[in-house]
Design an enzyme around this catalytic site. Sequence first.
Site, PDB file in Angstrom:
ATOM      1  N   ASP A   1      55.518  76.828  35.947  1.00 54.41           N
ATOM      2  CA  ASP A   1      54.470  77.547  35.243  1.00 54.41           C
ATOM      3  C   ASP A   1      54.617  77.193  33.772  1.00 54.41           C
ATOM      4  O   ASP A   1      55.719  76.962  33.279  1.00 54.41           O
ATOM      5  CB  ASP A   1      54.661  79.056  35.454  1.00 54.41           C
ATOM      6  CG  ASP A   1      53.352  79.776  35.619  1.00 54.41           C
ATOM      7  OD1 ASP A   1      52.496  79.603  34.731  1.00 54.41           O
ATOM      8  OD2 ASP A   1      53.190  80.509  36.602  1.00 54.41           O
TER       9      ASP A   1
ATOM     10  N   ASP B   1      49.002  78.372  32.480  1.00 59.41           N
ATOM     11  CA  ASP B   1      48.601  79.777  32.408  1.00 59.41           C
ATOM     12  C   ASP B   1      47.399  79.946  31.472  1.00 59.41           C
ATOM     13  O   ASP B   1      47.342  79.316  30.420  1.00 59.41           O
ATOM     14  CB  ASP B   1      49.797  80.573  31.851  1.00 59.41           C
ATOM     15  CG  ASP B   1      49.592  82.069  31.905  1.00 59.41           C
ATOM     16  OD1 ASP B   1      49.468  82.607  33.010  1.00 59.41           O
ATOM     17  OD2 ASP B   1      49.562  82.698  30.825  1.00 59.41           O
TER      18      ASP B   1
ATOM     19  N   GLU C   1      44.869  77.458  35.369  1.00 54.94           N
ATOM     20  CA  GLU C   1      44.360  78.787  35.739  1.00 54.94           C
ATOM     21  C   GLU C   1      43.105  79.072  34.917  1.00 54.94           C
ATOM     22  O   GLU C   1      43.163  79.293  33.716  1.00 54.94           O
ATOM     23  CB  GLU C   1      45.400  79.869  35.444  1.00 54.94           C
ATOM     24  CG  GLU C   1      44.938  81.222  35.950  1.00 54.94           C
ATOM     25  CD  GLU C   1      45.611  82.414  35.267  1.00 54.94           C
ATOM     26  OE1 GLU C   1      45.594  83.500  35.851  1.00 54.94           O
ATOM     27  OE2 GLU C   1      46.132  82.267  34.147  1.00 54.94           O
TER      28      GLU C   1
ATOM     29  N   HIS D   1      49.963  86.144  42.224  1.00 58.05           N
ATOM     30  CA  HIS D   1      50.717  87.304  41.748  1.00 58.05           C
ATOM     31  C   HIS D   1      49.875  88.291  40.940  1.00 58.05           C
ATOM     32  O   HIS D   1      50.400  89.292  40.468  1.00 58.05           O
ATOM     33  CB  HIS D   1      51.901  86.803  40.917  1.00 58.05           C
ATOM     34  CG  HIS D   1      51.448  86.026  39.713  1.00 58.05           C
ATOM     35  ND1 HIS D   1      50.818  84.801  39.811  1.00 58.05           N
ATOM     36  CD2 HIS D   1      51.480  86.319  38.403  1.00 58.05           C
ATOM     37  CE1 HIS D   1      50.500  84.377  38.609  1.00 58.05           C
ATOM     38  NE2 HIS D   1      50.890  85.282  37.729  1.00 58.05           N
ATOM     39  N   ASP D   2      48.584  87.983  40.762  1.00 58.15           N
ATOM     40  CA  ASP D   2      47.697  88.874  40.000  1.00 58.15           C
ATOM     41  C   ASP D   2      46.627  89.525  40.869  1.00 58.15           C
ATOM     42  O   ASP D   2      45.907  90.400  40.400  1.00 58.15           O
ATOM     43  CB  ASP D   2      46.955  88.074  38.904  1.00 58.15           C
ATOM     44  CG  ASP D   2      47.883  87.513  37.847  1.00 58.15           C
ATOM     45  OD1 ASP D   2      48.908  88.152  37.557  1.00 58.15           O
ATOM     46  OD2 ASP D   2      47.574  86.430  37.312  1.00 58.15           O
TER      47      ASP D   2
HETATM   48  C1  NOJ Z   1      48.041  84.999  33.705  1.00 57.57           C
HETATM   49  C2  NOJ Z   1      49.192  85.286  34.602  1.00 57.57           C
HETATM   50  O1  NOJ Z   1      48.862  84.873  35.897  1.00 57.57           O
HETATM   51  C3  NOJ Z   1      49.485  86.762  34.504  1.00 57.57           C
HETATM   52  O2  NOJ Z   1      50.430  87.169  35.451  1.00 57.57           O
HETATM   53  C4  NOJ Z   1      49.957  87.054  33.095  1.00 57.57           C
HETATM   54  O3  NOJ Z   1      50.141  88.442  32.930  1.00 57.57           O
HETATM   55  C5  NOJ Z   1      48.931  86.570  32.077  1.00 57.57           C
HETATM   56  N1  NOJ Z   1      48.467  85.242  32.366  1.00 57.57           N
HETATM   57  C6  NOJ Z   1      49.523  86.530  30.699  1.00 57.57           C
HETATM   58  O4  NOJ Z   1      50.403  85.445  30.603  1.00 57.57           O
END
Ligand code: NOJ
Length: 527
Positions: free
Chosen positions: A97, A199, A263, A324-325
Amino acid sequence: MNSTWGARVVYQIYPRSFKDSSGDGIGDLNGITEKLDYLKDLGIGALWLSPIYCSPMHDFGYDISNYYDIDPIFGTLSDFDNLLRKAHDKDMKVLMDFVPNHTSFEHPWFKESRSSQNNHKRDWYIWKKPKKNGSAPNNWLSQFGGSAWKFDEKTEEYYLHTFDVSQPDLNWRNPHVVDEILNVMRYWLKRGVDGFRVDVAYYLYKDPFFRDEPYNPAYLPELNMQYDSLLHIYTLALPETLHMLKKFHSVINEFDDRFMVCEIYTFLQEIVNLYRIVDHQSFAPFNFSFLSLPWNAQEQKRFIDEFDEMIGDDFFPTYVLGNHDKPRIVTKLGEDAARTAALLQLTLRGIPFIYYGEELGMKNMDIPKEKMKDPMALNMKGFHFGRDPVRTPMQWDTTQYGGFSNVEPWLPIEKESAERNVASEEIDKESFLSLYKSILNLRKTRKSLTEGKYIPLECKNPHVLGFIRRGVDEETLILANFSEEIQGVELPTGDWKTILSTKLDVKNRKEQNRVNLRPFEGIVLCI
Ligand code: NOJ
């Protein structure tokens, strides 16, 4: 253009939650290394590790305090080298990442930057004077709730944080920041990593005039996050940001057979435009259409048909069912539909990204308030479901802590882990894991599934999505029933036989001109 990535399945590991080898209740690198055989057997071709760099863990690693080292919670650089070497020995790639938009507020760069208005690193972050009345410089919002600006008492200016207050945004207009972050990339690429998941890749540059963002007329306070109340025309997807992604990619391409996935949550045309900007097989944006569009055969089909055609055969689409989100797919769709979603994800043309535990059918776990850890959930109490429910420990077996650790884990184990775990599912012929293994095995034996073209099928039945993967000398047909009723479909001409059903109870069944699909069933056929 000879990339090996098109045939690989990527598996996302949230390292805190995969396997604890040190007995502190938190997963680590040696834990991952222990499980490489499991991943190889499953049919995984690449790992993406959520951040493992040094971090005070306010956002569990997405707040980096040293880009050049591993956080001791996860292990050491030599543990990392060991993991990398062993993964490579098994022909598995490793993506790290990469978090370029912001650092931790404990990063030495920020500590210097915040020490005085004249510090030479002041301009590495985004500082602004208060308005005359002392309020924040403009109306920009944080994704984690409230203003994106935090007043710093000591130097009497605000700093920008698009995410948590502990994550100040870097100033990408400062060339030293650019040089330093590109060095970070080269450092890990030289160490042998196979690329990065970038990210929040759309956020890097912000409007130089710091204009207020307009109100979003479609905003519904009961449904949407506060962040969605504005249209982010001055903070998202600026041309400078796209230019920088191109630059990141050029660094990737200084090395052989590396890959970069970004992302970016956006709509079809913009995803396609991104492929054009970089125009190379070693780059892809994530496609979250399975998560964002309704679970409806027609809507999904429309997207997939257009997406596949617009990208063209030289590039790889990506498909994601969770991360994970986002809520776990089984919780969202139910088990039967989630199995069919997996079949589609793993048989469509492109690179599938599996989120750890998806192959077991892991669900969201309700986390009691006192155990919540996610800063987003804690900042937006009572509104957002938070991301802890999708980050619970991997379920390996039936022992007390699911074989994840021998002490109480950092987040509770999912309630149904006694049935839903690797050991139990390995011996259950109809389990989620058996389904994933069967499909991934088909990918190995049927070249059309990894190399074939995507040929859309007009099924006539609006509840069924169908397509063919056409290889050089082989065709594979996939049919998916999106409804909770039985649906009949006419087959294209040929002596088709069903070789796999998501129910895992059909083998080599000869079909006539028509098949009936059971509720939410997906099947694979060949001639
Ligand atoms: C995206 C990530 O997937 C998330 O988990 C994170 O909180 C935010 N970016 C901030 O880095």
